[in-house]
Design a protein around this motif. Structure first.
Motif, PDB file in Angstrom:
ATOM      1  N   ALA A  14       0.819  -1.210   0.000  1.00  0.00           N
ATOM      2  CA  ALA A  14       0.000   0.000   0.000  1.00  0.00           C
ATOM      3  C   ALA A  14       0.850   1.256   0.000  1.00  0.00           C
ATOM      4  CB  ALA A  14      -0.930   0.006   1.208  1.00  0.00           C
ATOM      5  N   GLY A  15       2.118   1.128  -0.049  1.00  0.00           N
ATOM      6  CA  GLY A  15       3.000   2.294  -0.099  1.00  0.00           C
ATOM      7  C   GLY A  15       3.568   2.663   1.240  1.00  0.00           C
ATOM      8  N   GLY A  16       3.247   1.956   2.316  1.00  0.00           N
ATOM      9  CA  GLY A  16       3.765   2.313   3.626  1.00  0.00           C
ATOM     10  C   GLY A  16       5.119   1.693   3.892  1.00  0.00           C
ATOM     11  N   ASP A  17       5.721   2.121   4.962  1.00  0.00           N
ATOM     12  CA  ASP A  17       7.007   1.595   5.385  1.00  0.00           C
ATOM     13  C   ASP A  17       6.767   0.416   6.321  1.00  0.00           C
ATOM     14  OD1 ASP A  17       9.613   1.269   5.650  1.00  0.00           O
ATOM     15  OD2 ASP A  17       9.993   3.094   6.843  1.00  0.00           O
ATOM     16  N   TYR A  18       7.738  -0.441   6.436  1.00  0.00           N
ATOM     17  CA  TYR A  18       7.602  -1.578   7.330  1.00  0.00           C
ATOM     18  C   TYR A  18       8.968  -1.929   7.869  1.00  0.00           C
ATOM     19  CZ  TYR A  18       9.583  -4.709   3.858  1.00  0.00           C
ATOM     20  OH  TYR A  18      10.415  -5.322   2.974  1.00  0.00           O
ATOM     21  N   ARG A  19       8.971  -2.641   8.961  1.00  0.00           N
ATOM     22  CA  ARG A  19      10.191  -3.148   9.569  1.00  0.00           C
ATOM     23  C   ARG A  19      10.065  -4.648   9.735  1.00  0.00           C
ATOM     24  NH1 ARG A  19      10.724   0.913  14.650  1.00  0.00           N
ATOM     25  NH2 ARG A  19      11.082   2.852  13.487  1.00  0.00           N
ATOM     26  N   PRO A  20      11.086  -5.357   9.438  1.00  0.00           N
ATOM     27  CA  PRO A  20      11.047  -6.797   9.689  1.00  0.00           C
ATOM     28  C   PRO A  20      11.032  -7.077  11.184  1.00  0.00           C
ATOM     29  CG  PRO A  20      12.804  -6.176   8.157  1.00  0.00           C
ATOM     30  CD  PRO A  20      12.281  -4.936   8.767  1.00  0.00           C
ATOM     31  N   CYS A  21      10.318  -8.142  11.555  1.00  0.00           N
ATOM     32  CA  CYS A  21      10.339  -8.564  12.955  1.00  0.00           C
ATOM     33  C   CYS A  21      11.583  -9.417  13.187  1.00  0.00           C
ATOM     34  CB  CYS A  21       9.078  -9.367  13.279  1.00  0.00           C
ATOM     35  SG  CYS A  21       7.575  -8.400  13.088  1.00  0.00           S
ATOM     36  N   GLY A  22      12.095  -9.427  14.342  1.00  0.00           N
ATOM     37  CA  GLY A  22      13.291 -10.195  14.651  1.00  0.00           C
ATOM     38  C   GLY A  22      14.506  -9.307  14.783  1.00  0.00           C
ATOM     39  N   GLY A  23      15.429  -9.654  15.678  1.00  0.00           N
ATOM     40  CA  GLY A  23      16.579  -8.802  15.973  1.00  0.00           C
ATOM     41  C   GLY A  23      17.526  -8.676  14.804  1.00  0.00           C
ATOM     42  N   ALA A  24      17.897  -9.822  14.204  1.00  0.00           N
ATOM     43  CA  ALA A  24      18.869  -9.764  13.119  1.00  0.00           C
ATOM     44  C   ALA A  24      18.318  -9.015  11.932  1.00  0.00           C
ATOM     45  CB  ALA A  24      19.272 -11.186  12.718  1.00  0.00           C
ATOM     46  N   SER A  25      17.042  -9.273  11.567  1.00  0.00           N
ATOM     47  CA  SER A  25      16.439  -8.585  10.426  1.00  0.00           C
ATOM     48  C   SER A  25      16.325  -7.101  10.707  1.00  0.00           C
ATOM     49  CB  SER A  25      15.070  -9.181  10.119  1.00  0.00           C
ATOM     50  OG  SER A  25      15.190 -10.539   9.802  1.00  0.00           O
ATOM     51  N   ARG A  26      15.946  -6.744  11.953  1.00  0.00           N
ATOM     52  CA  ARG A  26      15.817  -5.328  12.291  1.00  0.00           C
ATOM     53  C   ARG A  26      17.182  -4.632  12.199  1.00  0.00           C
ATOM     54  NH1 ARG A  26      13.722  -5.977  16.892  1.00  0.00           N
ATOM     55  NH2 ARG A  26      11.558  -5.998  16.167  1.00  0.00           N
ATOM     56  N   ALA A  27      18.269  -5.279  12.614  1.00  0.00           N
ATOM     57  CA  ALA A  27      19.609  -4.685  12.518  1.00  0.00           C
ATOM     58  C   ALA A  27      20.018  -4.486  11.061  1.00  0.00           C
ATOM     59  CB  ALA A  27      20.627  -5.572  13.232  1.00  0.00           C
ATOM     60  N   GLY A  28      19.687  -5.459  10.208  1.00  0.00           N
ATOM     61  CA  GLY A  28      19.999  -5.297   8.792  1.00  0.00           C
ATOM     62  C   GLY A  28      19.227  -4.161   8.165  1.00  0.00           C
ATOM     63  N   TRP A  29      17.963  -4.006   8.589  1.00  0.00           N
ATOM     64  CA  TRP A  29      17.152  -2.906   8.045  1.00  0.00           C
ATOM     65  C   TRP A  29      17.747  -1.564   8.435  1.00  0.00           C
ATOM     66  CZ3 TRP A  29      14.313   1.022  10.284  1.00  0.00           C
ATOM     67  CH2 TRP A  29      13.436   1.705   9.433  1.00  0.00           C
ATOM     68  N   PHE A  30      18.108  -1.432   9.716  1.00  0.00           N
ATOM     69  CA  PHE A  30      18.721  -0.178  10.152  1.00  0.00           C
ATOM     70  C   PHE A  30      20.052   0.078   9.427  1.00  0.00           C
ATOM     71  CE2 PHE A  30      15.971  -0.462  13.981  1.00  0.00           C
ATOM     72  CZ  PHE A  30      15.445   0.829  13.923  1.00  0.00           C
ATOM     73  N   LEU A  31      20.827  -0.981   9.176  1.00  0.00           N
ATOM     74  CA  LEU A  31      22.095  -0.816   8.482  1.00  0.00           C
ATOM     75  C   LEU A  31      21.896  -0.351   7.048  1.00  0.00           C
ATOM     76  CD1 LEU A  31      25.169  -1.137   8.525  1.00  0.00           C
ATOM     77  CD2 LEU A  31      24.856  -3.528   7.850  1.00  0.00           C
TER      78      LEU A  31
END
Length: 745
Positions: A14-31
């Motif tokens: 729908a055009g929104g932003d999202y974050r993966p659940c989970g610590g490792a995935s969240r760290a990769g997203w921030f990186l």
């Protein structure tokens, strides 16, 4: 399993932003987000930095143009149709990108660099392709005839003088060459010293002569006389064996013959009024008399860093134009009406340009003087248009015009020296102008005097330092005292010698030239005394290994960055300059050098270059070898050991290299422990041992043998270094036979 957690704005589709659940995935997203943000910031900073250089980016177009020309000359073989089509497409694509995306700076930079480089590549290819092929010159003495188009005096090694003439339309009058069409290239022919003939341009000349094609390089990657002759239109050179027969031309040879006669007459009058070396120098700088200055005098000027005073080029032209402009503007200022209503500055500039053109014609219109006149003309046009006559933009335009007219000049000394010196002068004084201007208007008189005296000192330092690596590349020498010599000689040439010289030219019609030539001789005597004094100083001339082609390119890249870029980041250009200057000492020196005619070999040992066979080495090959190695020369011992070189019975051994200098049969045990056999006189070799013989030198040209750190050998040949190019002659110097094309099979 839930793959993502919704954050702000709903699901991903729908055009929104999202974050993966989970610590490792969240760290990769921030990186990834941090990396994207960092690249965006870097791109913005880079764009802002480049936009700050927007007004100076155009100065790099001649650099890209020169890069394309250099690329053409470094190719191992002549480019074919595919490469030329690619260069044309690169030009078209660059123009299209420039028109379609004019606001994108990166696109503009890339399109400009690629387009200018492709244009330079095409210009060099076009210049090489339109030159006629080398003719196959007779290998024996031949009777020839042609039209004289140039005459100059050449001083021989024994002190005598001989005429060297330039012949066009040469025909051979012996054997199969009789009745053949004339050569499409010109010949340079030296007459006998006792020949009473005095040909003039336009005359016909016939003589029996011995001819030679342009020489092969004496060292792989060294000075290429064949390339220079190819682009100059020269077929070769020779020397007369008999006295020449001159057929006077109709109408006294036309304007060229009349001008040559006037130049010779003026030179004789100058040398009569000023006998000795002073008269020779005066004739050289006033009427362009070539070859009249004695060799010891030329060497003293060269060792003192004053050789440019004996060559009519930019310095002399600038002095003449400056003097004429000062006189004209002062004269116009004496008239109230002219000072108030006439454009005195522009009138004086045009008059100075006309006087400079007359001076260039009077001195023979040599190529360096023509280049200087073109740059002076662009400076006058800038002055008439209300722009700065001396600026980096004017230099960029002049360099572009010069490279477009003569792309091969990029590889030659005059253009490299001129561009390096002028660019360093303009950029250096632009950077130092605030400090100099502040001192010039300071209340303390000592600072005002120091600022005035700093101008010639800075000019000598800037121009001399910029030309030093170029001199290292072409001469293999450095003159550390050049600043001292130029600091005194150039002002004297400007304010005393050349003004009296111009006055002497003006007094010649009434026969009173001696009134001005005598004071001029006083100044020339001081300059000559200064040259000999500086040449005798310790380390006046330091022989250094020649700067290679790659090092010279690195130097010019650093110099362009230092002079053309703005801001403190320009100081990064000092790094490649220092690296280029130090590069000759980082490269390995050759262990063995072999001349292309198999008549001489040179071995480097214990800081010396030892040559053989014989006690009279070829001076041209020896000079080139010393330029490349930067070492003093000596002779190989007939018997004995010098360093790691052992000679006995015409055979020298250096490590595992055996050099046979004299014709003799193989000695017993000679092949034991031999890694390379070089036989200059015989045809025999060692079984299973690599060898180099006379036929190899005939086929491949000069050899350079280097030793690797592990003890192995690296063999370089001239043919491999230069590749298959139009100016690379076939083995033995054979060219295209001078025969007419068949009308039918």
């Amino acid at each position: 399993m839930r793959l993502a957690c919704h954050v702000r704005g709903g699901p991903r589709f729908a055009g929104g932003d999202y974050r993966p659940c989970g610590g490792a995935s969240r760290a990769g997203w921030f990186l990834s987000r941090a990396l994207t943000w960092g690249l965006s910031c870097l791109r913005g900073v880079l764009a802002a930095w480049l936009w700050g250089q927007n007004s100076r980016l155009v100065l790099w177009l001649p650099v890209a143009l020169a890069g394309g020309i250099v690329l053409y000359f470094t190719l191992p073989s002549e480019p074919g149709g595919v490469a030329m089509a690619g260069a044309v497409l690169a030009c078209a694509a660059s123009l299209a990108c420039r028109l379609l995306w004019p606001g994108r700076l990166v696109v503009r930079l890339g399109a400009g660099a690629v387009g200018a480089g492709a244009v330079g590549f095409l210009l060099a290819w076009g210049q090489a392709g339109r030159m006629p092929p080398f003719p196959d010159l007779p290998h024996r003495a031949v009777h020839l005839s042609g039209q004289v188009t140039g005459v100059e005096v050449q001083r021989l090694a024994d002190g005598t003088q001989a005429l060297r003439v330039t012949l066009h339309g040469v025909r051979f009058d012996d054997g199969i060459s009789m009745g053949m069409p004339p050569l499409r290239r010109w010949l340079s022919l030296r007459l006998r010293a006792d020949d009473p003939a005095r040909p003039m341009p336009g005359d016909g000349l016939g003589v029996r002569a011995l001819l030679s094609p342009p020489a092969f390089p004496d060292v792989p990657g060294g000075y290429d006389a064949q390339r220079r002759a190819w682009f100059a239109g020269q077929a070769g050179h020779g020397r007369a064996l008999d006295r020449a027969t001159v057929t006077p031309a109709r109408a006294a040879g036309g304007p060229a013959g009349w001008l040559a006669g006037r130049r010779r007459m003026l030179a004789e009058r100058i040398r009569t009024a000023l006998p000795g070396p002073r008269g020779d120098i005066a004739a050289t700088i006033l009427v362009g008399a070539d070859g009249v200055v004695a060799a010891p005098e030329r060497e003293a000027f060269a060792d003192a860093g004053l050789a440019h005073l004996l060559a009519v080029a930019g310095l002399h032209l600038a002095i003449v134009m400056g003097l004429v402009m000062v006189v004209l503007r002062t004269g116009l200022a004496l008239s109230e009406r002219a000072a108030l209503y006439w454009p005195c500055r522009q009138i004086a500039a045009v008059g100075a340009l006309l006087a400079g053109a007359g001076y260039v014609v009077l001195t023979g219109a040599h190529l360096p003087a023509q280049r200087s006149l073109l740059m002076a003309g662009l400076a006058v046009l800038a002055l008439l248009a209300g722009r700065r006559p001396l600026s980096l933009r004017a230099l960029a335009v002049a360099a572009t015009v010069l490279m477009a007219l003569n792309p091969e000049g990029v590889t030659e000394l005059p253009l490299q020296m001129s561009v390096a010196a002028v660019m360093a002068l303009i950029a250096g004084f632009d950077a130092l102008r605030p400090a100099l201007s502040g001192w010039e208007h300071d209340d303390v008189w000592l600072r005002r005097v120091a600022a005035r005296m700093a101008h010639p000192l800075l000019a000598s330092v800037l121009a001399g330092s910029a030309c030093m690596p170029v001199g290292m590349a072409h001469f293999g020498a450095v003159q550390p005292w050049f600043v001292l010599a130029n600091l005194l000689a150039v002002p004297l040439m400007s304010v005393w010698i050349m003004p009296w010289g111009l006055a002497a030219l003006g007094l010649m019609p009434v026969g009173l030239e001696k009134l001005a030539l005598v004071p001029m001789g006083w100044g020339l005597g001081v300059v000559a005394w200064l040259a000999h004094l500086v040449a005798r100083l310790p380390m006046a001339r330091m022989d250094v290994p020649a700067l290679g082609n790659a090092g010279l390119c690195v130097f010019f890249v650093g110099l362009c960055w230092l002079c053309l870029w703005a801001g403190r980041v320009r100081l990064l250009g000092l790094a490649p300059i220092v690296l280029a200057v130090l590069s000759p000492w980082m490269a390995a020196r050759p262990t063995l050098l072999l001349a292309p005619d198999a008549r001489m070999a040179g071995i480097v040992t214990q800081g010396h270059l030892l040559t053989g066979p014989g006690t009279h080495p070829d001076p041209f090959a020896l000079r080139e070898w010393q330029r490349v190695t930067g070492l003093p020369a000596g002779l190989l011992p007939a018997q004995g050991t010098v360093g790691n070189v052992a000679c006995h019975g015409g055979i020298c051994r250096v490590g595992d290299i055996v050099l046979v200098l004299m014709p003799r049969p193989p000695a017993p045990g000679l092949c034991q422990g031999t890694g390379l056999l070089v036989n200059l006189q015989g045809t025999w070799g060692c079984d299973g041992v690599p060898s180099i013989g006379r036929f190899d030198l005939w086929r491949n040209g000069a050899y350079g043998i280097y030793r690797r750190a592990d003890g192995g050998l690296v063999v370089q040949t001239d043919r491999a270094m230069r590749g298959a190019r139009p100016w690379v002659m076939r083995p033995g110097g054979a060219g295209l036979p001078n025969l007419p094309l068949a009308q039918a099979e």
